[in-house]
Design a protein around this motif. Structure first.
Motif, PDB file in Angstrom:
ATOM      1  N   ASN A  89      -9.516 -11.215  14.128  1.00  0.00           N
ATOM      2  CA  ASN A  89      -8.734  -9.972  14.054  1.00  0.00           C
ATOM      3  C   ASN A  89      -7.831  -9.969  12.824  1.00  0.00           C
ATOM      4  OD1 ASN A  89      -9.859  -8.883  16.343  1.00  0.00           O
ATOM      5  ND2 ASN A  89      -8.157  -9.419  17.679  1.00  0.00           N
ATOM      6  N   GLN A  90      -7.199 -11.090  12.533  1.00  0.00           N
ATOM      7  CA  GLN A  90      -6.342 -11.169  11.356  1.00  0.00           C
ATOM      8  C   GLN A  90      -7.161 -10.972  10.075  1.00  0.00           C
ATOM      9  OE1 GLN A  90      -3.051 -11.321  11.062  1.00  0.00           O
ATOM     10  NE2 GLN A  90      -2.833 -11.237  13.281  1.00  0.00           N
ATOM     11  N   SER A  91      -8.355 -11.503  10.051  1.00  0.00           N
ATOM     12  CA  SER A  91      -9.227 -11.329   8.893  1.00  0.00           C
ATOM     13  C   SER A  91      -9.606  -9.861   8.721  1.00  0.00           C
ATOM     14  CB  SER A  91     -10.481 -12.178   9.064  1.00  0.00           C
ATOM     15  OG  SER A  91     -11.390 -11.929   8.032  1.00  0.00           O
ATOM     16  N   ALA A  92      -9.923  -9.192   9.827  1.00  0.00           N
ATOM     17  CA  ALA A  92     -10.271  -7.766   9.765  1.00  0.00           C
ATOM     18  C   ALA A  92      -9.071  -6.940   9.302  1.00  0.00           C
ATOM     19  CB  ALA A  92     -10.758  -7.287  11.124  1.00  0.00           C
ATOM     20  N   ILE A  93      -7.889  -7.284   9.790  1.00  0.00           N
ATOM     21  CA  ILE A  93      -6.669  -6.573   9.375  1.00  0.00           C
ATOM     22  C   ILE A  93      -6.435  -6.759   7.883  1.00  0.00           C
ATOM     23  CG2 ILE A  93      -4.145  -6.592   9.594  1.00  0.00           C
ATOM     24  CD1 ILE A  93      -4.564  -7.162  12.588  1.00  0.00           C
ATOM     25  N   TYR A  94      -6.633  -7.979   7.398  1.00  0.00           N
ATOM     26  CA  TYR A  94      -6.448  -8.257   5.974  1.00  0.00           C
ATOM     27  C   TYR A  94      -7.411  -7.425   5.137  1.00  0.00           C
ATOM     28  CZ  TYR A  94      -6.539 -10.784   1.550  1.00  0.00           C
ATOM     29  OH  TYR A  94      -6.508 -11.099   0.225  1.00  0.00           O
ATOM     30  N   ASP A  95      -8.685  -7.375   5.536  1.00  0.00           N
ATOM     31  CA  ASP A  95      -9.671  -6.587   4.799  1.00  0.00           C
ATOM     32  C   ASP A  95      -9.324  -5.104   4.800  1.00  0.00           C
ATOM     33  OD1 ASP A  95     -11.119  -8.850   4.188  1.00  0.00           O
ATOM     34  OD2 ASP A  95     -12.527  -8.610   5.861  1.00  0.00           O
ATOM     35  N   THR A  96      -8.883  -4.602   5.938  1.00  0.00           N
ATOM     36  CA  THR A  96      -8.508  -3.192   6.039  1.00  0.00           C
ATOM     37  C   THR A  96      -7.312  -2.879   5.148  1.00  0.00           C
ATOM     38  OG1 THR A  96      -9.323  -3.169   8.314  1.00  0.00           O
ATOM     39  CG2 THR A  96      -7.876  -1.363   7.651  1.00  0.00           C
ATOM     40  N   ASN A  97      -6.317  -3.757   5.151  1.00  0.00           N
ATOM     41  CA  ASN A  97      -5.143  -3.537   4.299  1.00  0.00           C
ATOM     42  C   ASN A  97      -5.523  -3.558   2.820  1.00  0.00           C
ATOM     43  OD1 ASN A  97      -3.263  -3.202   6.313  1.00  0.00           O
ATOM     44  ND2 ASN A  97      -2.731  -5.362   6.414  1.00  0.00           N
TER      45      ASN A  97
END
Length: 118
Positions: free
Chosen positions: A56-64
């Motif tokens: 989830n943190q990786s997905a959030i980073y990519d989205t940001n």
């Protein structure tokens, strides 16, 4: 006291008291099969939750990162639009329009001008 009694008494007094040896029995705590299964399930659950959090943190980073790229392109487009608005306002001045009309041979005839009110 008789001689024998004296010897026996001395014998008991001279003799060291016997030390009794006590054996300590250590009971190992056995883990039952059910407890072992529960511990295994708990360990797997903790590992799965950890993996989920990291993904989830990786997905959030990519989205940001994507959001920041889009915001950068929006800022660029806003600058381009502002430059074009300035250019439009410069090109639509009355002096420039009159000059261009004169170059093309157009003349202002007041009889042909109609006022339109909105």
């Amino acid at each position: 006291m008789s001689n024998y009694a004296k010897k026996t008494q001395e014998h008991w007094q001279s003799e060291e008291p016997r030390q009794s040896v006590q054996t300590v029995i250590v009971h190992k705590a056995k883990i039952s099969f059910g407890e072992m299964t529960l511990l295994l399930v708990l360990a797997l659950l903790i590992a799965a939750v950890g993996v989920k959090i990291v993904s989830n943190q990786s997905a959030i980073y990519d989205t940001n990162k994507e959001i920041q790229k889009i915001e950068g392109s929006i800022d660029e487009q806003v600058k381009i639009n502002n430059d074009l608005e300035v250019q439009v306002s410069e090109l639509s001045t009355y002096e420039r329009i009159w000059k261009k009309a004169a170059e093309l041979g157009l003349m202002l005839n007041e009889n042909n001008v109609k006022v339109v009110q909105e």
